[in-house]
Design an enzyme around this catalytic site. Structure first.
Site, mmCIF file in Angstrom:
data_model
loop_
_atom_site.group_PDB
_atom_site.id
_atom_site.type_symbol
_atom_site.label_atom_id
_atom_site.label_comp_id
_atom_site.label_asym_id
_atom_site.label_seq_id
_atom_site.Cartn_x
_atom_site.Cartn_y
_atom_site.Cartn_z
ATOM 1 N N TYR A 1 0.884 -1.172 0.000
ATOM 2 C CA TYR A 1 0.000 0.000 0.000
ATOM 3 C C TYR A 1 0.915 1.213 0.000
ATOM 4 O O TYR A 1 1.663 1.439 0.966
ATOM 5 C CB TYR A 1 -0.914 0.007 1.240
ATOM 6 C CG TYR A 1 -1.924 1.138 1.184
ATOM 7 C CD1 TYR A 1 -3.130 0.990 0.521
ATOM 8 C CD2 TYR A 1 -1.648 2.370 1.775
ATOM 9 C CE1 TYR A 1 -4.048 2.038 0.441
ATOM 10 C CE2 TYR A 1 -2.552 3.430 1.709
ATOM 11 C CZ TYR A 1 -3.752 3.246 1.041
ATOM 12 O OH TYR A 1 -4.659 4.286 0.962
ATOM 13 N N TYR B 1 -10.405 -3.015 6.280
ATOM 14 C CA TYR B 1 -9.774 -1.708 6.512
ATOM 15 C C TYR B 1 -9.353 -1.513 7.970
ATOM 16 O O TYR B 1 -8.450 -0.743 8.257
ATOM 17 C CB TYR B 1 -10.723 -0.574 6.103
ATOM 18 C CG TYR B 1 -10.912 -0.384 4.597
ATOM 19 C CD1 TYR B 1 -10.189 -1.139 3.672
ATOM 20 C CD2 TYR B 1 -11.795 0.570 4.116
ATOM 21 C CE1 TYR B 1 -10.366 -0.946 2.307
ATOM 22 C CE2 TYR B 1 -11.976 0.768 2.754
ATOM 23 C CZ TYR B 1 -11.262 0.005 1.857
ATOM 24 O OH TYR B 1 -11.439 0.208 0.499
HETATM 25 C C1 LIG Z 1 -9.884 3.030 -0.465
HETATM 26 S S1 LIG Z 1 -11.287 3.376 -1.445
HETATM 27 C C2 LIG Z 1 -11.458 1.951 -2.455
HETATM 28 C C3 LIG Z 1 -11.637 2.330 -3.897
HETATM 29 C C4 LIG Z 1 -12.973 2.964 -4.203
HETATM 30 N N1 LIG Z 1 -13.996 1.960 -4.444
HETATM 31 C C5 LIG Z 1 -12.857 3.921 -5.374
HETATM 32 O O1 LIG Z 1 -13.669 3.849 -6.320
HETATM 33 O O2 LIG Z 1 -11.950 4.779 -5.370
HETATM 34 C C6 LIG Z 1 -12.561 3.278 -0.225
HETATM 35 C C7 LIG Z 1 -13.947 3.665 -0.711
HETATM 36 O O3 LIG Z 1 -14.496 2.617 -1.488
HETATM 37 C C8 LIG Z 1 -15.855 2.355 -1.143
HETATM 38 N N2 LIG Z 1 -15.918 1.029 -0.519
HETATM 39 C C9 LIG Z 1 -14.876 0.215 -0.260
HETATM 40 N N3 LIG Z 1 -15.279 -0.946 0.299
HETATM 41 C C10 LIG Z 1 -16.628 -0.855 0.410
HETATM 42 C C11 LIG Z 1 -17.633 -1.728 0.944
HETATM 43 N N4 LIG Z 1 -17.327 -2.915 1.445
HETATM 44 N N5 LIG Z 1 -18.918 -1.294 0.910
HETATM 45 C C12 LIG Z 1 -19.237 -0.083 0.400
HETATM 46 N N6 LIG Z 1 -18.332 0.790 -0.122
HETATM 47 C C13 LIG Z 1 -17.033 0.400 -0.120
HETATM 48 C C14 LIG Z 1 -16.261 3.446 -0.177
HETATM 49 O O4 LIG Z 1 -16.781 4.496 -0.940
HETATM 50 C C15 LIG Z 1 -14.922 3.862 0.438
HETATM 51 O O5 LIG Z 1 -14.938 5.192 0.851
#
Ligand SMILES: C[S@@+](CC[C@H](N)C(=O)[O-])C[C@H]1O[C@@H](n2cnc3c(N)ncnc32)[C@H](O)[C@@H]1O
Ligand SMILES: [Zn+2]
Ligand SMILES: [Zn+2]
Ligand SMILES: [Zn+2]
Ligand SMILES: [Zn+2]
Ligand SMILES: [Zn+2]
Length: 341
Positions: free
Chosen positions: A203, A308
Site C-alpha cells: 500500500y 480496513y
Molecule cells: C480506499 S477506497 C477503495 C476504492 C474505491 N472503491 C474507489 O472507487 O476509489 C474506499 C472507498 O471505497 C468504497 N468502498 C470500499 N469498500 C466498500 C464496501 N465494502 N462497501 C461499500 N463501499 C465500499 C467506499 O466508498 C470507500 O470510501
C-alpha cells in the site's frame, strides 16, 4: 473511448508531449518496472466514470514534509555470505525477532530439503517464508494468521538480490486489474490465481506526520471518509522507546491522491488479504512498509479485498454517528459488520 485514453493511445508513443505523459494514468502505469511481467490494467464495463483526475500512480512511497529516512550512518544490513544463511537467527536482519518466534515449530514448512538433512543441533529457522519448492516465497502458515512484523533483507545487506528473504523488496508479481464495480466505485481483481500466503503488493502513498494526517482529516467533510485512505505506521510505536521517531505519534500513509493500484482495493468484513508491517533496514522502522498478502487461495478474476480496520469492529462507526450518516458496507459476506464508518 474516453478522451484521455484516446490521447494516450494516439499521441503518447512519441517523444514529445512529456508534460502530458507525466499526467497520464496509462503512461504512469507503463513506467512501472513490473509493467512487462505484471501489468496493471484499467477497465470500466459499468458506466462512463474514469479514474479520478487528481490521482497519480506512483511506484514508491513519497516522503512528505518533515519525514525522512534514517541517516546513512545509522543504516545496517546483514553480512551473510550466502543467502541460505538469511533464514536463521544469526542473520542480522532477523535479530529483532522475539526468541519465541525464532524458536517456533517449523513443522508446517514442508521444506523437505531442510527437514530431512537438519541435524538435531542445527539452528532453527527464523524467517517468515517457505524457502524451497513450489511454496518458496510464500508466508509460513503461522505467520499468515499472526500480526507479527516481517523482517526482510534489503539493499544494505551482503546477500544477493535473489535472497529468499526479499519477497516484498522484489515487488509485485501478479498482474492486477482495476475495474468498475456496480455498487462500490472502483475495485481490484487479480488476473492470475494467488496462493494463501503469497505477497500481492504494497500500500503506497505519501508518508506524512501525524499532525498533517489530523489536518487532512479535519479538512475532509466527513473525517472517516478520509480515514479509509490513511494507514498509521504504528507497528513499532512504543511510548517507552528511546528512539524519538518511535515514541511519538506514528507517521501515516495517505494513498488518496498518490498511490499504486492497491488504493482501489475495497473493504470486506471477510477479506482475502491482510496488511503486514514489513521492515527492511532496521533504522527505518518508523517508515515501515504496508505489505498486502493473501490469507486465502484466490482464484484468477476474483476481487481482492482487505479489512480496513483488520477486524477491530469497535473502530467502525456505531458510537458517534447517526445511522443516516453512516456508510453501509456492501461486502456481501455473511460475516458483514454492516457499516464502513
Ligand atoms: C480506499 S477506497 C477503495 C476504492 C474505491 N472503491 C474507489 O472507487 O476509489 C474506499 C472507498 O471505497 C468504497 N468502498 C470500499 N469498500 C466498500 C464496501 N465494502 N462497501 C461499500 N463501499 C465500499 C467506499 O466508498 C470507500 O470510501
Ligand atoms: Zn499516456
Ligand atoms: Zn538475505
Ligand atoms: Zn542475512
Ligand atoms: Zn539481510
Ligand atoms: Zn461488510
Amino acid at each position: 473511448m474516453e478522451a484521455a485514453t484516446r490521447r494516450h493511445f494516439f499521441h503518447h508513443g512519441q517523444d514529445s508531449n512529456e508534460d502530458e505523459k507525466d499526467q497520464c494514468h496509462w503512461c504512469q502505469l507503463r513506467s512501472f518496472p513490473t509493467h512487462k511481467t505484471a501489468p496493471i490494467t484499467v477497465v470500466n464495463d459499468v458506466d462512463t466514470q474514469t479514474l479520478p483526475q487528481n490521482f497519480r500512480f506512483i511506484n514508491e512511497v513519497v516522503l512528505g514534509a518533515g519525514v525522512s529516512a534514517a541517516d546513512l550512518s545509522f543504516r545496517s544490513g546483514c553480512a551473510c555470505v550466502h543467502h541460505d544463511d538469511c533464514q536463521y537467527a544469526g542473520c542480522l536482519c532477523l535479530s529483532d525477532l522475539d526468541q519465541e518466534e525464532a524458536d517456533e515449530d517449523v513443522s508446517d514448512d514442508q521444506d523437505v530439503f531442510n527437514s530431512t538433512i537438519r541435524a538435531p543441533a542445527a539452528p532453527q529457522k527464523a524467517y517468515a517464508y517457505h524457502m524451497h519448492g513450489t511454496k518458496a516465497g510464500i508466508l509460513r502458515s503461522k505467520l499468515v494468521t499472526s500480526k507479527l512484523p516481517l523482517y526482510e533483507c534489503h539493499q544494505g545487506c551482503s546477500c544477493s538480490p535473489s535472497c529468499p528473504n526479499r519477497v516484498v523488496e522484489r515487488g509485485r508479481t501478479v498482474p492486477l486489474q482495476i475495474f468498475r464495480t456496480p455498487d462500490r466505485g472502483w475495485g481490484v481483481r487479480t488476473q492470475e490465481s494467488i496462493k494463501k500466503g503469497q505477497f500481492v503488493d504494497r500500500y503506497l502513498g505519501e508518508i506524512i506526520t501525524s499532525a498533517e494526517a489530523d489536518r487532512r482529516r479535519d479538512a475532509s467533510v466527513v473525517s472517516r471518509r478520509k480515514d479509509v485512505y490513511l494507514f498509521a505506521l504504528d507497528k513499532f510505536t512504543d511510548p517507552e522507546s528511546l528512539d524519538a521517531r518511535l515514541s511519538g505519534p506514528p507517521l501515516e500513509v495517505d494513498g488518496e491522491f498518490m498511490s499504486g493500484p492497491t488504493r482501489f482495493i475495497n473493504h470486506s468484513c471477510d477479506p482475502n488479504m491482510r496488511i503486514f508491517a514489513r521492515v527492511g533496514d532496521h533504522a527505518d522502522k518508523h517508515i515501515h512498509d504496508l505489505a498486502l498478502f493473501a490469507i486465502k487461495d484466490i482464484q484468477k478474476g476474483e476481487e481482492l479485498t482487505f479489512d480496513y480496520v483488520d477486524g477491530a469492529s469497535e473502530d467502525f462507526g456505531e458510537p458517534e454517528d447517526s445511522i443516516e450518516d453512516m456508510t453501509r458496507c456492501l461486502c456481501g459476506s455473511s460475516k458483514c459488520r454492516r457499516f464502513l464508518w
